[in-house]
Design an enzyme around this catalytic site. Structure first.
Site, PDB file in Angstrom:
ATOM      1  N   ASP A   1       0.827  -1.205   0.000  1.00  0.00           N
ATOM      2  CA  ASP A   1       0.000   0.000   0.000  1.00  0.00           C
ATOM      3  C   ASP A   1       0.864   1.259   0.000  1.00  0.00           C
ATOM      4  O   ASP A   1       2.086   1.184   0.120  1.00  0.00           O
ATOM      5  CB  ASP A   1      -0.971   0.007   1.199  1.00  0.00           C
TER       6      ASP A   1
ATOM      7  N   ASN B   1      -7.536  -1.893  14.223  1.00  0.00           N
ATOM      8  CA  ASN B   1      -8.967  -2.020  13.895  1.00  0.00           C
ATOM      9  C   ASN B   1      -9.243  -3.261  13.038  1.00  0.00           C
ATOM     10  O   ASN B   1     -10.318  -3.392  12.466  1.00  0.00           O
ATOM     11  CB  ASN B   1      -9.459  -0.762  13.167  1.00  0.00           C
TER      12      ASN B   1
ATOM     13  N   HIS C   1      -7.562  -4.089  10.279  1.00  0.00           N
ATOM     14  CA  HIS C   1      -7.290  -3.944   8.836  1.00  0.00           C
ATOM     15  C   HIS C   1      -6.088  -4.775   8.405  1.00  0.00           C
ATOM     16  O   HIS C   1      -5.219  -5.111   9.216  1.00  0.00           O
ATOM     17  CB  HIS C   1      -7.144  -2.472   8.430  1.00  0.00           C
TER      18      HIS C   1
ATOM     19  N   GLU D   1      -9.694  -1.100   5.353  1.00  0.00           N
ATOM     20  CA  GLU D   1     -10.310  -0.712   6.618  1.00  0.00           C
ATOM     21  C   GLU D   1     -11.623  -1.470   6.806  1.00  0.00           C
ATOM     22  O   GLU D   1     -12.150  -2.058   5.860  1.00  0.00           O
ATOM     23  CB  GLU D   1     -10.574   0.796   6.594  1.00  0.00           C
TER      24      GLU D   1
HETATM   25  C1  F6R Z   1       1.304  -1.086   6.053  1.00  0.00           C
HETATM   26  C2  F6R Z   1       0.117  -1.946   6.201  1.00  0.00           C
HETATM   27  C3  F6R Z   1      -0.641  -1.939   7.474  1.00  0.00           C
HETATM   28  C4  F6R Z   1       0.214  -2.303   8.665  1.00  0.00           C
HETATM   29  C5  F6R Z   1      -0.611  -2.324   9.946  1.00  0.00           C
HETATM   30  C6  F6R Z   1       0.267  -2.560  11.158  1.00  0.00           C
HETATM   31  O1  F6R Z   1       1.905  -1.299   4.799  1.00  0.00           O
HETATM   32  O2  F6R Z   1      -0.222  -2.642   5.296  1.00  0.00           O
HETATM   33  O3  F6R Z   1      -1.730  -2.830   7.369  1.00  0.00           O
HETATM   34  O4  F6R Z   1       0.793  -3.569   8.453  1.00  0.00           O
HETATM   35  O5  F6R Z   1      -1.274  -1.114  10.096  1.00  0.00           O
HETATM   36  O6  F6R Z   1       1.106  -1.454  11.301  1.00  0.00           O
HETATM   37  P1  F6R Z   1       2.270  -1.443  12.366  1.00  0.00           P
HETATM   38  O7  F6R Z   1       3.172  -2.562  12.051  1.00  0.00           O
HETATM   39  O8  F6R Z   1       2.935  -0.097  12.205  1.00  0.00           O
HETATM   40  O9  F6R Z   1       1.627  -1.609  13.716  1.00  0.00           O
END
Ligand code: F6R
Length: 260
Positions: free
Chosen positions: A73, A142, A144, A149
């Site tokens: 992403d 959350n 995701h 989301e």
């Molecule tokens: C980022 C992504 C997100 C993160 C998730 C966890 O490329 O795809 O889904 O993997 O938000 O983020 P961290 O590791 O910063 O807690």
């Protein structure tokens, strides 16, 4: 033991052990298939894993010269030179240290004049590459995955999304000011992620415990996007004890220590 979901569950002591295990899994894929297509999340969890991967690549545990890599992403509105652009983080944190050349790496352009077309470019590139062999994913507080989301359909493809308030708050710490967190992103869709032949999900820390429990317990559906992983069939989950702390005993009992 063969499990319905996940197909492997590792509960490890901490971040170093998780990085060691996840990087081992990536290396194993590349040894098996030198031209493997790898999908990488950004964020704190993933970037903690990269140094272990770089170390192992330098030690020759796997030869990465033929792999292709895809970012999961990207924020919309950040140029590649921006320190918080995922393309920048990945280039600095993984692709440059690994010595990968630009042709090996798919990066979203967060400044594309038509972000929808940019999303379609990713789907075309994935199809041309033959699909992802191993997708490394993190878990949002959350529920995701990628920036899918709550509300994201299970068959969603790479597309433009609005970031939820929860995600913007969670990512605020990486930006100089709250208002600097972008409101939109491009993300591979849930359907796109589920097309990966193997998914390695890593979630670490007490702040992930509720989302981890919901991934296991909530009804499969858009309200908790990570629940869609339960329909995949080749998912490895790596947790530390804190992230696993809200899981029922029945799930924990089948957790494996690394190497088990
Ligand atoms: C980022 C992504 C997100 C993160 C998730 C966890 O490329 O795809 O889904 O993997 O938000 O983020 P961290 O590791 O910063 O807690």
């Amino acid at each position: 033991m063969t499990r319905a979901f996940p197909q492997a569950l590792h509960i490890v002591a901490g971040w170093d052990q998780a990085a060691d295990l996840a990087s081992d899994l990536v290396c194993a894929t590349v040894r098996r298939k030198p031209g493997a297509v790898l999908g990488f999340a950004t964020g704190r969890t993933a970037t903690e894993i990269f140094p272990a991967l770089i170390r192992k690549a330098r030690l020759g545990r796997a030869d990465f010269t033929q792999v292709r890599c895809f970012n999961l992403d990207e924020y919309i509105g950040l140029p590649p030179s921006h320190p918080n652009a995922y393309s920048n983080e990945m280039q600095r944190g993984l692709y440059d240290p690994m010595g990968l050349n630009p042709a090996q790496v798919f990066l979203f352009d967060g400044m594309a004049s038509n972000p929808g077309h940019e999303a379609e470019r990713c789907e075309r590139a994935l199809a041309a590459a033959g699909g992802i062999d191993l997708q490394l994913a993190g878990l949002g507080e959350n529920g995701h995955i990628g920036f899918n989301e709550p509300g994201s359909p299970g068959d969603s493809r790479t597309r433009v999304v609005s970031l939820s308030a929860t995600s913007r708050t969670a990512n605020r710490r990486y930006f100089p000011a709250p208002g600097a967190v972008p409101a939109r992103a491009i993300t591979m869709g849930i359907g796109t992620i589920l097309d990966a032949r193997q998914i390695v999900m890593v979630a670490l820390g007490a702040h992930k415990a509720a989302a981890v429990a919901r991934m296991f317990n909530d009804p499969v559906g858009p309200a908790t996007p990570a629940t869609f992983l339960r329909g995949h069939g080749n998912v490895t989950i790596v947790l530390d004890h804190l992230a696993a702390s809200a899981l029922p005993e029945s799930v924990l009992a089948a957790g494996q220590e690394p190497g088990a």
